[in-house]
Design a protein around this motif. Sequence first.
Motif, PDB file in Angstrom:
ATOM      1  N   LYS A   1       0.598   3.524  -2.591  1.00 13.13           N
ATOM      2  CA  LYS A   1      -0.003   5.402  -2.712  1.00 13.13           C
ATOM      3  C   LYS A   1       0.790   5.870  -2.685  1.00 13.13           C
ATOM      4  O   LYS A   1       0.780   7.572  -3.842  1.00 13.13           O
TER       5      LYS A   1
ATOM      6  N   GLN B   1       0.825  -0.975   0.274  1.00 14.77           N
ATOM      7  CA  GLN B   1      -0.244   0.025  -0.055  1.00 14.77           C
ATOM      8  C   GLN B   1       0.931   0.816  -0.009  1.00 14.77           C
ATOM      9  O   GLN B   1       0.399   2.040  -1.095  1.00 14.77           O
TER      10      GLN B   1
ATOM     11  N   ASP C   1      -4.555   0.448  -5.140  1.00 16.10           N
ATOM     12  CA  ASP C   1      -4.826  -0.276  -4.285  1.00 16.10           C
ATOM     13  C   ASP C   1      -4.762  -1.791  -4.953  1.00 16.10           C
ATOM     14  O   ASP C   1      -4.267  -2.754  -4.092  1.00 16.10           O
TER      15      ASP C   1
END
Lengths: 278, 143
Positions: A77, A73, A83
């Motif tokens: 990000k 993640q 995701d």
Amino acid sequence: MHKTFLHLVFFILVFVGTWQLLGKINYVGFFQIEKLTKETEKKLGDIILDSVRKDNREFNSDSVDAYVENIKQKLCKANNFPDSSITIYIFENDNVNAFALPNGQLVIYTGLIDYCETPEELCGVIAHEMAHIEHHDIMKKLTREVGISMLLTLAGGASSGGIGKEVVKIISSTAFDREQESEADKSAVKYMSKAGVDPENLANFLFRLSREKNDIPKQFEWLSNHPNSKNRASEILILRKNENHHFEKVLSEKGWLAIKKIVDESLNKGRNHSHPNK
Amino acid sequence: MVEKNNFPYVPNEYESEKASNSYLLSLIAIMTGFPIPLFNLIAAVIFYFGNKRGTYFVRWHCMQVLIAQAITMIVNSIAVYWAVGVLVWNFTLTNNFISFILTVAIFNIIEFIATIYSAIQTRKGKHISWLIFGPLTDLLVKE
């Protein structure tokens, strides 16, 4: 002479004009080619993952899953990847290996987690495999090694499990092109830097792998599909110089030690009792 | 695409047959050479040099075929390279690629029809100058 030149210009204009005019039609959308390609990739990904499941037991540990998921993640990000574009599966296997499958799936063996000395090294391997996914290298490798017709047969479900096993073998142990590897390393350095993780960790991992491969070569499967580790480690260190140097720990050291313990116990248990699916 | 033009003299039976054969040879090459576009050009080059000392009518038509085949080869080679890229090297399948292949196919069909028409007409001793390649041939082949 002037007339001939005008004729040639006219020919080129007619050709380009026809091409552009015909290009206004959305063939890809009309025949749903893109959808078909994505569906084929998804089916292939599912079939290959099933083959991996037949030979390896999926690792059941919420804390290890959560820790690895957090690393993913963080990378996603920082690099604006959805995701859901990458799904990680962890399998019990003492081989030091991780490999990407079609449809954004990434397989990590517990042997790799056990071999990594820091969470940043694991982050580096994940970033490298994510780059292969983003560059569509897996389908390119499969097309090259297996052929389109065989892949379509496999995706159509009209083949035996033997082909699936063979494809897993190709994906997990056949080398990518030198150029694909180099590009994946470049992207991995970028992904890690953007996420605030030092790419030097990936270089350290590669150096250590190339140094120790002679002791137990069979276990270092990641090296067979990622050759020239020593040279690549040096190149990563050169690329690192151009990147952001405000690095931090990817996740807590305490959490890392805890998951290492879980993985280590599981591997030791597996070594003592051969696991039932094998 | 094709227009009938006056030629400085009326060709005899032998010249008409030779000129017609140059078109027919390129047709055979299209069939056997496909999808490797180079064969068509090689066939046209061999036929042109084989008739280099031929009469003006024969040389003129051999050159028109040669120019047409050279331009077709360039366009077809791009199409073959792009298609191989999509099939083997995983180039993205785009609307641009499909429209290019369709355009090339249309031009090849037009050239195929024009070649058959020219082969028939030159066999009858009529001079056929193609719209784009004819004036270029005029520049390159002198009486």
